[in-house]
Write a protein that holds these residues in place. Structure first.
Motif, mmCIF file in Angstrom:
data_model
loop_
_atom_site.group_PDB
_atom_site.id
_atom_site.type_symbol
_atom_site.label_atom_id
_atom_site.label_comp_id
_atom_site.label_asym_id
_atom_site.label_seq_id
_atom_site.Cartn_x
_atom_site.Cartn_y
_atom_site.Cartn_z
ATOM 1 N N LEU A 173 22.965 7.007 -19.646
ATOM 2 C CA LEU A 173 23.431 8.326 -20.089
ATOM 3 C C LEU A 173 23.463 8.412 -21.615
ATOM 4 N N HIS A 174 23.820 7.316 -22.255
ATOM 5 C CA HIS A 174 23.866 7.277 -23.724
ATOM 6 C C HIS A 174 22.536 7.731 -24.320
ATOM 7 N N VAL B 246 21.868 11.486 -23.550
ATOM 8 C CA VAL B 246 22.661 12.354 -24.413
ATOM 9 C C VAL B 246 22.046 12.410 -25.814
ATOM 10 N N LYS B 247 21.577 11.257 -26.290
ATOM 11 C CA LYS B 247 20.979 11.201 -27.624
ATOM 12 C C LYS B 247 19.548 11.741 -27.660
ATOM 13 N N ARG B 248 19.002 12.031 -26.472
ATOM 14 C CA ARG B 248 17.634 12.554 -26.359
ATOM 15 C C ARG B 248 16.622 11.595 -26.991
ATOM 16 N N GLU C 185 17.235 20.335 -22.811
ATOM 17 C CA GLU C 185 16.621 19.032 -22.511
ATOM 18 C C GLU C 185 15.101 19.120 -22.415
ATOM 19 N N SER D 196 27.498 16.529 -22.415
ATOM 20 C CA SER D 196 27.440 16.724 -23.858
ATOM 21 C C SER D 196 27.760 18.149 -24.283
ATOM 22 N N TRP E 72 31.615 12.751 -25.461
ATOM 23 C CA TRP E 72 31.191 12.878 -24.075
ATOM 24 C C TRP E 72 31.664 11.701 -23.236
ATOM 25 N N ALA F 137 23.886 14.120 -18.275
ATOM 26 C CA ALA F 137 24.028 13.929 -19.722
ATOM 27 C C ALA F 137 24.174 15.263 -20.431
ATOM 28 N N SER F 138 23.368 16.221 -20.051
ATOM 29 C CA SER F 138 23.415 17.533 -20.683
ATOM 30 C C SER F 138 24.761 18.207 -20.438
#
Length: 148
Positions: free
Chosen positions: A15-16, A19-21, A78, A123, A133, A119-120
């Motif tokens: 997920l990290h 979230v950071k894309r 995303e 965040s 998050w 994740a989206s």
């Protein structure tokens, strides 16, 4: 739902990167879910997270209109992941109604999609001052386990 600690940590690590894309790191992290049991456990946890957070964002069980709106927002935010609004909508409809993913999405894409959506949602859900998050995820997981 009892959360498996080993799966939880791998899910958090993956997920990290979502979230950071960071697509390269995200793809690498996904390799931790190489067997069907790990993928299924991750998918169950991510579905529970997405259902909880979407209900939190919508202040109750999301309506079809709210799911459609969330889906459009997630797909737009995303775009790095090539996630489409119809895929997100199908996923959210399944998790909100408790329907199984089989038949909704291809097995291979369901896990990736679940990470991107969770994740989206994590965040962009409004958080308190200084809350990240992952702090919110701690609360979500505690609520999931408390609910049984």
């Amino acid at each position: 739902m009892k959360i498996d600690e080993r799966v939880e940590q791998l899910v958090r690590d993956t997920l990290h990167w979502a979230v950071k894309r960071q697509p390269i790191e995200f793809d690498r992290a996904l390799t931790a879910f190489s067997d069907a049991t790990m993928r299924q456990s991750a998918l169950e946890l991510l579905a529970a997270i997405a259902a909880f957070v979407s209900a939190d964002i919508c202040q109750g069980k999301p309506t079809p209109e709210q799911i459609q709106q969330l889906s459009e927002e997630v797909a737009e935010a995303e775009a790095w992941s090539s996630t489409t609004s119809p895929e997100v909508e199908a996923f959210l409809n399944a998790v909100v109604t408790g329907r199984p993913m089989s038949g909704v999405l291809p097995a291979g894409s369901a896990v990736v999609l679940a990470f991107v959506v969770a994740a989206s949602l994590l965040s962009f859900r409004p958080k308190g001052e200084g809350e990240w998050w992952f702090n919110y995820l701690d609360k979500v997981e505690a609520a999931i386990e408390a609910a049984g």
